[in-house]
Design a protein around this motif. Sequence first.
Motif, PDB file in Angstrom:
ATOM      1  N   LEU A 214      23.629 -31.449  -5.772  1.00 44.19           N
ATOM      2  CA  LEU A 214      23.537 -32.399  -4.670  1.00 44.19           C
ATOM      3  C   LEU A 214      22.102 -32.677  -4.245  1.00 44.19           C
ATOM      4  O   LEU A 214      21.861 -33.199  -3.158  1.00 44.19           O
ATOM      5  N   GLU A 215      21.135 -32.349  -5.107  1.00 39.58           N
ATOM      6  CA  GLU A 215      19.741 -32.601  -4.784  1.00 39.58           C
ATOM      7  C   GLU A 215      19.465 -34.109  -4.790  1.00 39.58           C
ATOM      8  O   GLU A 215      20.270 -34.903  -5.231  1.00 39.58           O
ATOM      9  N   GLY A 216      18.272 -34.472  -4.320  1.00 38.92           N
ATOM     10  CA  GLY A 216      17.891 -35.883  -4.316  1.00 38.92           C
ATOM     11  C   GLY A 216      18.677 -36.677  -3.294  1.00 38.92           C
ATOM     12  O   GLY A 216      18.698 -36.339  -2.103  1.00 38.92           O
ATOM     13  N   ASN A 217      19.362 -37.708  -3.753  1.00 43.87           N
ATOM     14  CA  ASN A 217      20.140 -38.559  -2.845  1.00 43.87           C
ATOM     15  C   ASN A 217      21.529 -37.997  -2.552  1.00 43.87           C
ATOM     16  O   ASN A 217      22.261 -38.554  -1.737  1.00 43.87           O
ATOM     17  N   GLY A 218      21.919 -36.915  -3.230  1.00 45.39           N
ATOM     18  CA  GLY A 218      23.218 -36.316  -2.996  1.00 45.39           C
ATOM     19  C   GLY A 218      24.347 -37.068  -3.673  1.00 45.39           C
ATOM     20  O   GLY A 218      24.121 -37.956  -4.505  1.00 45.39           O
ATOM     21  N   LYS A 219      25.570 -36.701  -3.296  1.00 51.54           N
ATOM     22  CA  LYS A 219      26.764 -37.334  -3.873  1.00 51.54           C
ATOM     23  C   LYS A 219      27.808 -37.538  -2.784  1.00 51.54           C
ATOM     24  O   LYS A 219      27.806 -36.848  -1.758  1.00 51.54           O
ATOM     25  N   ILE A 220      28.709 -38.478  -3.042  1.00 58.61           N
ATOM     26  CA  ILE A 220      29.823 -38.723  -2.118  1.00 58.61           C
ATOM     27  C   ILE A 220      30.946 -37.729  -2.425  1.00 58.61           C
ATOM     28  O   ILE A 220      31.401 -37.625  -3.574  1.00 58.61           O
ATOM     29  N   LEU A 221      31.371 -36.989  -1.398  1.00 57.35           N
ATOM     30  CA  LEU A 221      32.463 -36.015  -1.543  1.00 57.35           C
ATOM     31  C   LEU A 221      33.564 -36.327  -0.544  1.00 57.35           C
ATOM     32  O   LEU A 221      33.295 -36.839   0.545  1.00 57.35           O
ATOM     33  N   GLU A 222      34.804 -35.991  -0.920  1.00 55.69           N
ATOM     34  CA  GLU A 222      35.927 -36.106   0.019  1.00 55.69           C
ATOM     35  C   GLU A 222      36.079 -34.741   0.668  1.00 55.69           C
ATOM     36  O   GLU A 222      36.436 -33.761   0.015  1.00 55.69           O
ATOM     37  N   LEU A 223      35.810 -34.675   1.963  1.00 59.20           N
ATOM     38  CA  LEU A 223      35.684 -33.385   2.641  1.00 59.20           C
ATOM     39  C   LEU A 223      36.995 -32.783   3.087  1.00 59.20           C
ATOM     40  O   LEU A 223      37.100 -31.562   3.219  1.00 59.20           O
ATOM     41  N   LYS A 224      38.015 -33.581   3.359  1.00 58.82           N
ATOM     42  CA  LYS A 224      39.281 -33.000   3.843  1.00 58.82           C
ATOM     43  C   LYS A 224      39.891 -32.091   2.781  1.00 58.82           C
ATOM     44  O   LYS A 224      40.284 -30.954   3.070  1.00 58.82           O
ATOM     45  N   ASP A 225      39.969 -32.566   1.555  1.00 62.37           N
ATOM     46  CA  ASP A 225      40.571 -31.761   0.502  1.00 62.37           C
ATOM     47  C   ASP A 225      39.676 -30.588   0.131  1.00 62.37           C
ATOM     48  O   ASP A 225      40.164 -29.473  -0.104  1.00 62.37           O
ATOM     49  N   LEU A 226      38.370 -30.815   0.115  1.00 58.82           N
ATOM     50  CA  LEU A 226      37.439 -29.714  -0.194  1.00 58.82           C
ATOM     51  C   LEU A 226      37.527 -28.621   0.865  1.00 58.82           C
ATOM     52  O   LEU A 226      37.571 -27.427   0.538  1.00 58.82           O
ATOM     53  N   ALA A 227      37.571 -29.024   2.142  1.00 61.48           N
ATOM     54  CA  ALA A 227      37.709 -28.028   3.211  1.00 61.48           C
ATOM     55  C   ALA A 227      39.030 -27.286   3.095  1.00 61.48           C
ATOM     56  O   ALA A 227      39.099 -26.071   3.355  1.00 61.48           O
ATOM     57  N   ALA A 228      40.087 -27.989   2.694  1.00 62.76           N
ATOM     58  CA  ALA A 228      41.391 -27.332   2.536  1.00 62.76           C
ATOM     59  C   ALA A 228      41.377 -26.343   1.370  1.00 62.76           C
ATOM     60  O   ALA A 228      42.052 -25.306   1.419  1.00 62.76           O
ATOM     61  N   ASN A 229      40.615 -26.646   0.325  1.00 60.40           N
ATOM     62  CA  ASN A 229      40.463 -25.671  -0.766  1.00 60.40           C
ATOM     63  C   ASN A 229      39.842 -24.381  -0.237  1.00 60.40           C
ATOM     64  O   ASN A 229      40.269 -23.267  -0.580  1.00 60.40           O
ATOM     65  N   VAL A 230      38.823 -24.532   0.607  1.00 56.92           N
ATOM     66  CA  VAL A 230      38.127 -23.372   1.176  1.00 56.92           C
ATOM     67  C   VAL A 230      39.068 -22.550   2.051  1.00 56.92           C
ATOM     68  O   VAL A 230      39.177 -21.321   1.899  1.00 56.92           O
ATOM     69  N   THR A 231      39.743 -23.214   2.995  1.00 55.98           N
ATOM     70  CA  THR A 231      40.585 -22.472   3.935  1.00 55.98           C
ATOM     71  C   THR A 231      41.852 -21.930   3.275  1.00 55.98           C
ATOM     72  O   THR A 231      42.383 -20.912   3.714  1.00 55.98           O
ATOM     73  N   THR A 232      42.339 -22.590   2.228  1.00 49.70           N
ATOM     74  CA  THR A 232      43.458 -22.023   1.464  1.00 49.70           C
ATOM     75  C   THR A 232      43.043 -20.702   0.833  1.00 49.70           C
ATOM     76  O   THR A 232      43.786 -19.709   0.870  1.00 49.70           O
ATOM     77  N   ASP A 233      41.850 -20.675   0.264  1.00 51.66           N
ATOM     78  CA  ASP A 233      41.349 -19.424  -0.325  1.00 51.66           C
ATOM     79  C   ASP A 233      41.161 -18.354   0.743  1.00 51.66           C
ATOM     80  O   ASP A 233      41.444 -17.174   0.521  1.00 51.66           O
ATOM     81  N   MET A 234      40.671 -18.770   1.936  1.00 48.33           N
ATOM     82  CA  MET A 234      40.439 -17.802   3.010  1.00 48.33           C
ATOM     83  C   MET A 234      41.745 -17.184   3.490  1.00 48.33           C
ATOM     84  O   MET A 234      41.857 -15.956   3.599  1.00 48.33           O
ATOM     85  N   ILE A 235      42.737 -18.013   3.815  1.00 48.34           N
ATOM     86  CA  ILE A 235      43.984 -17.468   4.359  1.00 48.34           C
ATOM     87  C   ILE A 235      44.734 -16.688   3.281  1.00 48.34           C
ATOM     88  O   ILE A 235      45.412 -15.695   3.570  1.00 48.34           O
ATOM     89  N   SER A 236      44.606 -17.093   2.034  1.00 45.69           N
ATOM     90  CA  SER A 236      45.305 -16.386   0.955  1.00 45.69           C
ATOM     91  C   SER A 236      44.763 -14.976   0.776  1.00 45.69           C
ATOM     92  O   SER A 236      45.528 -14.022   0.585  1.00 45.69           O
TER      93      SER A 236
END
Length: 514
Positions: A173-195
């Motif tokens: 994500l260096e330079g100008n970065g990239k477009i990401l969809e954050l809702k699904d990415l955040a859900a991946n994180v919290t799914t791993d956390m609660i699991s």
Amino acid sequence: MALITAYWPLDAIIVFTSLLVAAYMYMTRKFNYWKKRGVFEITPTPFLGNFGDSFFMRTSSAEFIKSLYDQTKGLAYAGFYIFDKPYLLVRDPELVKHVLVKDFNVFSDKHSRADDKRDRLGYANVFMMKNPAWKFVRGKLSPIFTSGKLKKMFDLMLVIADDLEKHLESLHLEGNGKILELKDLAANVTTDMISTTAFGLRVNSLADPNNAFRAAGRKIFDYSLSRSFNFLTIFFFPQFVDYIHPKFFGAEVTRFLRSAFWDVINHRTESGEKRNDLIDLLIELREKHKGEEVDGFKFEGDDLLSQAAVFFSGGFETSSTTTAFTLYELALNPEIQKTLRKEIHEALEKTEGKITYEMVTTLPYLDMVISETLRKYPPLGFLDRLAGADYKVPNSDLVIEKGTPIYISMIGMHYDPEYFPEPEKYDPLRFSDEVKRSRPSFTYFPFGEGPHICIGMRLGLIQSKLAVIQFLKDHEFSVCEKTPIPMVLDPKGLTTTSKEGIYLNVRTTTTVGG
């Protein structure tokens, strides 16, 4: 010759018209219920009452209740109808306090209900169940959320936070970065956390976003027409649950969760492994209360598994929603983002770069930011209760009859300019100590309030705060052409969900303060 007239077509018209008139009379017979009691009622429409926009999924459930709140400014309460049934909207903070806390004994049950015979996973969990079983189960589950247990869970969460850091690094994500969809990415994180914290599972959603648990999570909150109608039935007209038989988690996910969690419980029992997590507590409760029954509830079978199922679904969804909406608002408000990143960097300097439990739970500006996100985007934007007995409203002649559904608009109160000036503005300083003291109580309650307050609130806040810290400490978030401005919520959603996802530009930055 026809039955009524000389012509069959004319007979058909007469019969159809008669049936229509009879249906109209039947479905409007209660429409003066609130007027007769001296209560202002929002004018209903035949057959659907006030529920048309929500029934046809033109507006979300939370926005439907908010629209009732907005239409009744200045009133302590107002009447409305779902189909032909009278409901009461409570909007005065003092009366909200009575319903949620002071007179909890009258309003201890929610109006919402799952199918107790065909959907025990949906019915018997601590979020949905009724008294007295609710009180019994709630008391037994509370020990999983002590400060000591949360600190041990935090160490497991840090492993997932490290996974997130590595994942973001892999995206370059260096330079100008990239477009990401954050809702699904955040859900991946919290799914791993609660699991990992609740079930001892490393499901690795960041590395494999299509793993079985993440796929199940998506299906629970997949607001297709059928899923949305299931939720509408359960939360707004549960009198039809026994006829429609909706599944709280969905039929396919129910089968998966039943199989997956039994596998975890059986493995833990056979191995003798102890992690002091939710699974260990459920095993302990099963042994301790073997043969014991409270109002039909037993700590065995689907009744036992239902607690695991609701902690899984609630544990990842609410935290991921809060995380994603926080990053969205920070992208829209870069000065707030810089202030928060500066606070995070200063805290990390004191701990030599290590994220600690004390840091996550005590950063003042982070707490204000998360609180403001939860004001604008509470995961569930309304509360529902059921009058368990006739109840005389304090300082009023109104008697709420037993069996009357009660609704409270969380979003309505959170956006009321009387309590939150310029409510559309994202302003974390609303939650400074001084401003909080000046605001009436029971006008802000994103996790509910009283004995029914979300049992996993502290865990959810820690997950969200940790995720925001890890996202923000080395990355800058900004709007892009795909960012939804203004935010449009999914009209089919029960929970607060962006209709089009949350797309942001994410760029690596190593500059202190942003």
